[in-house]
Design a protein around this motif. Structure first.
Motif: not given
Length: 334
Positions: A281, A323, A329
Motif C-alpha cells: 500500500d 500510504n 487501493v
C-alpha cells in the motif's frame, strides 16, 4: 567531419567522461516547485546529447553529414532525490558500450548540492541507435566505428516478435470526432480484455516526432505521463481531485521505456496502461504498451514500466510519502 578526424571523434565518444551543468525546464514544475519524472528524463536525454556533441558527433552533424538519426531507444531512470525548479544538476555521462553490442550504451548520473554536500539524485541507463533516413538522397558513409550501431529501423536489433494478431481498427480519431478515444474501440477492447488495464487510442501529432517521421523517446515520455493522468481520472482518483481533497500528489521513483519498433507521424497509437502490482500500500507498478495497426495487424512499438507512490504536500517546499488508503487501493485494483 573529415576522415582524418573521425577515429579521434569516435574514440572520445567511447572513452571520455563528460560533465555538463543542466537546469530543469520551467514547464516541468507542475506541482509547487518539484520537477516531474518526464522532465527529469529530459535532463538525462540532454546529457547524452551533450556527450555526443563534446565528441564532435552531435545529432545535427550525424544527420547532415551521414543521414543518421540519433534515437534513444531505451531509457531506464531511477530518481533518488527530488529535483526542484532552479536546481543546477551536474550530469555525468560515461559510455558502457561493449564490443559487439548492437546499441550504444551510456550511464548517466545527475548530482545536486544538498546541505552543502554533493548528492546523487538520479541514475539512468540509456541506449542509442543510429537510424538512416529513408526520404532523402543517400549520404556519406559514417565512421567505421559507428557502423555496427546503424539499424535499418528502430528495434531491428531485438529478437523477432511473434506473428502479429489480425485486427479491424475503427475510424474514430478523425478530427471531427476528437483526437482520441478511451472506450468503444474494438482494438482497445481486445488489448485490455481480462486485465486491470486502461486503453487510449490517439493520433500521433508532428510535435512528438523527430527526423521528420517517427515518434521519439521524449514523445513516449509524454505519452506515459498523459496515460497515467487519464487512467487516474477514469478510476475516480484524478490528480486534481486528490490534490483538492488531501494535498496528495503522485511521485515517481522509477521509470523505463524501450522502443521496440517505429510509430509514425499521424498513425493511430494504441496505448495500454496495466497495473501490475501494489507493494505494501505504498507504491504501485504499471506497464505501458504501445501499438499501431499496419496492414490489418497489430505491431507493438514500445513497452515500459513506471512506479508511483503518493506524497502529502506539507509546505511550499516539503512533502512526505504516505500510504495508500482504501479508496486509492480499490481504484488501483480495478
Amino acid at each position: 567531419m573529415t576522415a582524418d578526424t573521425e577515429p579521434v571523434l569516435t574514440k572520445s565518444l567511447f572513452a571520455n567522461t563528460t560533465h555538463v551543468a543542466l537546469r530543469p525546464r520551467y514547464e516541468g514544475s507542475n506541482i509547487c516547485t518539484w520537477i516531474g519524472f518526464k522532465h527529469v528524463n529530459y535532463l538525462v536525454e540532454e546529457a547524452v546529447l551533450e556527450h555526443f556533441r563534446s565528441a564532435g558527433l552531435g545529432a545535427r552533424g550525424l544527420f547532415e553529414a551521414y543521414g543518421l538519426g540519433l534515437d534513444i531507444v531505451d531509457l531506464d531512470t531511477r530518481i533518488l532525490h527530488a529535483l526542484h525548479l532552479d536546481d543546477l544538476a551536474d550530469a555525468e555521462v560515461v559510455s558502457v558500450t561493449k564490443p559487439g553490442d548492437p546499441v550504444l550504451g551510456f550511464r548517466v548520473t545527475l548530482s545536486l548540492e544538498r546541505a552543502g554536500q554533493p548528492t546523487k539524485a538520479v541514475v539512468a541507463k540509456v541506449k542509442v541507435s543510429l537510424r538512416p533516413t529513408d526520404y532523402l538522397p543517400a549520404a556519406g558513409e559514417p565512421p567505421a566505428e559507428l557502423a555496427g550501431f546503424v539499424v535499418p529501423e528502430l528495434g531491428a536489433h531485438l529478437p523477432a516478435a511473434r506473428p502479429a494478431a489480425t485486427v479491424e481498427p475503427a475510424d474514430n480519431t478523425a478530427l471531427q470526432q476528437g483526437r482520441g478515444t478511451t472506450g468503444g474501440d474494438p482494438v482497445l477492447e481486445r488489448l485490455t480484455a481480462g486485465e486491470n488495464a486502461f486503453g487510449w487510442k490517439w493520433r500521433i501529432p508532428y510535435p512528438y516526432c523527430h527526423f521528420t517521421e517517427r515518434l521519439q523517446m521524449s514523445g513516449y515520455l509524454r505519452q506515459m505521463e498523459e496515460v497515467v493522468d487519464l487512467f487516474l481520472a477514469d478510476r475516480g482518483i484524478s490528480i486534481r481531485e486528490l490534490l483538492a481533497d488531501r494535498r496528495w500528489i503522485p511521485v515517481v521513483p522509477h521509470s523505463n521505456i524501450q522502443i521496440l519498433g517505429e510509430a509514425l507521424m499521424e498513425e493511430d497509437l494504441y496505448t495500454i496502461y496495466t497495473v501490475e502490482g501494489i507493494f505494501k500500500d505504498f507504491t504501485y507498478t504499471s506497464r505501458m504498451d504501445c501499438y499501431v495497426v499496419r496492414d490489418g495487424r497489430l505491431v507493438q512499438t514500445a513497452t515500459g514500466r513506471i512506479t508511483h507512490g503518493y506524497a502529502l504536500i506539507e509546505s511550499r517546499s516539503d512533502w512526505r510519502l504516505v500510504n495508500f488508503d482504501e479508496r486509492v487501493v480499490r481504484a488501483l485494483g480495478g
